[in-house]
Enzyme design. Sequence first.
Site, PDB file in Angstrom:
ATOM      1  N   HIS A 148      66.240  14.944  -8.470  1.00  0.00           N
ATOM      2  CA  HIS A 148      67.284  15.986  -8.352  1.00  0.00           C
ATOM      3  C   HIS A 148      68.480  15.672  -9.253  1.00  0.00           C
ATOM      4  O   HIS A 148      69.596  16.086  -8.964  1.00  0.00           O
ATOM      5  CB  HIS A 148      67.769  16.143  -6.905  1.00  0.00           C
ATOM      6  CG  HIS A 148      66.657  16.229  -5.906  1.00  0.00           C
ATOM      7  ND1 HIS A 148      66.125  17.420  -5.480  1.00  0.00           N
ATOM      8  CD2 HIS A 148      65.953  15.257  -5.269  1.00  0.00           C
ATOM      9  CE1 HIS A 148      65.154  17.180  -4.604  1.00  0.00           C
ATOM     10  NE2 HIS A 148      65.027  15.880  -4.468  1.00  0.00           N
ATOM     11  N   LYS A 203      83.170  15.533 -32.858  1.00  0.00           N
ATOM     12  CA  LYS A 203      81.853  15.868 -32.328  1.00  0.00           C
ATOM     13  C   LYS A 203      80.692  15.221 -33.075  1.00  0.00           C
ATOM     14  O   LYS A 203      80.692  15.075 -34.281  1.00  0.00           O
ATOM     15  CB  LYS A 203      81.631  17.394 -32.357  1.00  0.00           C
ATOM     16  CG  LYS A 203      82.422  18.171 -31.329  1.00  0.00           C
ATOM     17  CD  LYS A 203      82.040  17.873 -29.887  1.00  0.00           C
ATOM     18  CE  LYS A 203      80.728  18.500 -29.476  1.00  0.00           C
ATOM     19  NZ  LYS A 203      80.798  19.949 -29.345  1.00  0.00           N
TER      20      LYS A 203
END
Length: 454
Positions: A156, A283
């Site tokens: 999960h 980035k």
Amino acid sequence: MANMWAGRFKKEENKEVNDFNSSISFDSRMYKSDILGSIAHATMLGKQGIISKEDSELIIKTLSLILNDLDTGVLDFDYEAEDIHMFIEAELTKRIGDVGKKLHTARSRNDQVALDIRLHLKDEVEVIKSLICKLMNEIINLAEENKYTVMPGYTHLQRAQPITFANHLLAYAYMLKRDIERFDDAKKRMNYSPLGSCALAGTTYPIDRDFVASRLNFDGIVKNSLDGVSDRDFCVEIASACATLMMHLSRFSEEIILWSSWEFKFIDLDDAYSTGSSIMPQKKNPDICELIRGKTGRVYGNLNTLLVMLKGLPLAYNKDMQEDKEAIFDSLDTVKMCLSIFAPMLSTMKVNKDNMRRAAAKGFINATDLADYLVKKGMPFRDAYKISGTIVAYCIDENLTLEEVKLDIYKKYSNLFESDLYEAIDLEKATFRRTSKGASGIESVEAQIKDLRS
Ligand code: ARG
């Protein structure tokens, strides 16, 4: 160029219709398969006395020259031709006149195209298999280097139990192994020659279909002529194997995208396999992985294209089937491209072992080991599970890890706790103690590596 069927028709074909009908812009890539198929057919026609030995030999020799000229770029495709089959036949006839017109005896483009795709896909499957092998190799090498790298395993996407990075990686190697098997399996069923089915009903000529099949390394012939020209199951199967393979690459890509985020920082992609942003100077983006994940959609789409295109077709050949090629070729191209770039991206990727280890230290991923400790001391698992859960809740309140809780506190929850509990919940020990087959322990990982290498 005057149309092949000019005899039946009173008008010239409309230019737009010709363009609409034409497939040479995408089926020209099958030229080699087409020529090798024609050579086998011409050999058979000569052997059976359907055409003379001399004519057969001249056709074969000229086809070989055409193949060579196309390979070397001396000859260009004529994109005015309807398809690759018409183009090669026209080129043959241009070179040897009337003899060239004999090649199409006891054959139709319907069985010819069915043959060409099978031959083409047989080769492509081998290319893809070897690319998968290369990628598997990179994964196994990386696993070898990370046999002792402890990381959190997730369910999960919540930290669950400690695992080794090696075991995580090897899961992908096994997916890829099944992909190879899927391609092999599809190839096995595809490996039957449809040539000699002719238009749909076979022929009155004394052809030898088995001879052609064995010349082209098929395992035998398609036994029903209508099936021979209408079957595209093999395209569906290969497209499906491509889709499953892409699903695996996409899941792997998704994990790499997560792992390379600041939130995880489990890995750093090499600069050469990342891109920057046009506005944000800081980035470094995992574009390759994102593209692989994105391209998975079109490969699924191609499978759907084929299934929908085929679903309502009456027997036997219908022109709808010309639409098989762009779909299957696009899947092959995409898969090959993604596999080729994945391997070097992995081998240049930096693994931040310390960050993985740090993440494993949080999230109580040794809580199962704490419960197992009590089970070993005689407590039923459900009771042990409950006590461990209560201690985790205490730790969350007190902002402690399980390792930081003092023994006298542990004893308040159960008098089975002794000082050896700390060894039981030690992360490394807990990870490497998982020695069941397939688990993260060293022996199991080494056995998996050995199994995969073989
Ligand atoms: N270009 C065609 C295809 O890809 C070849 C077969 C054409 N047959 C026909 N009867 N028109 O399917």
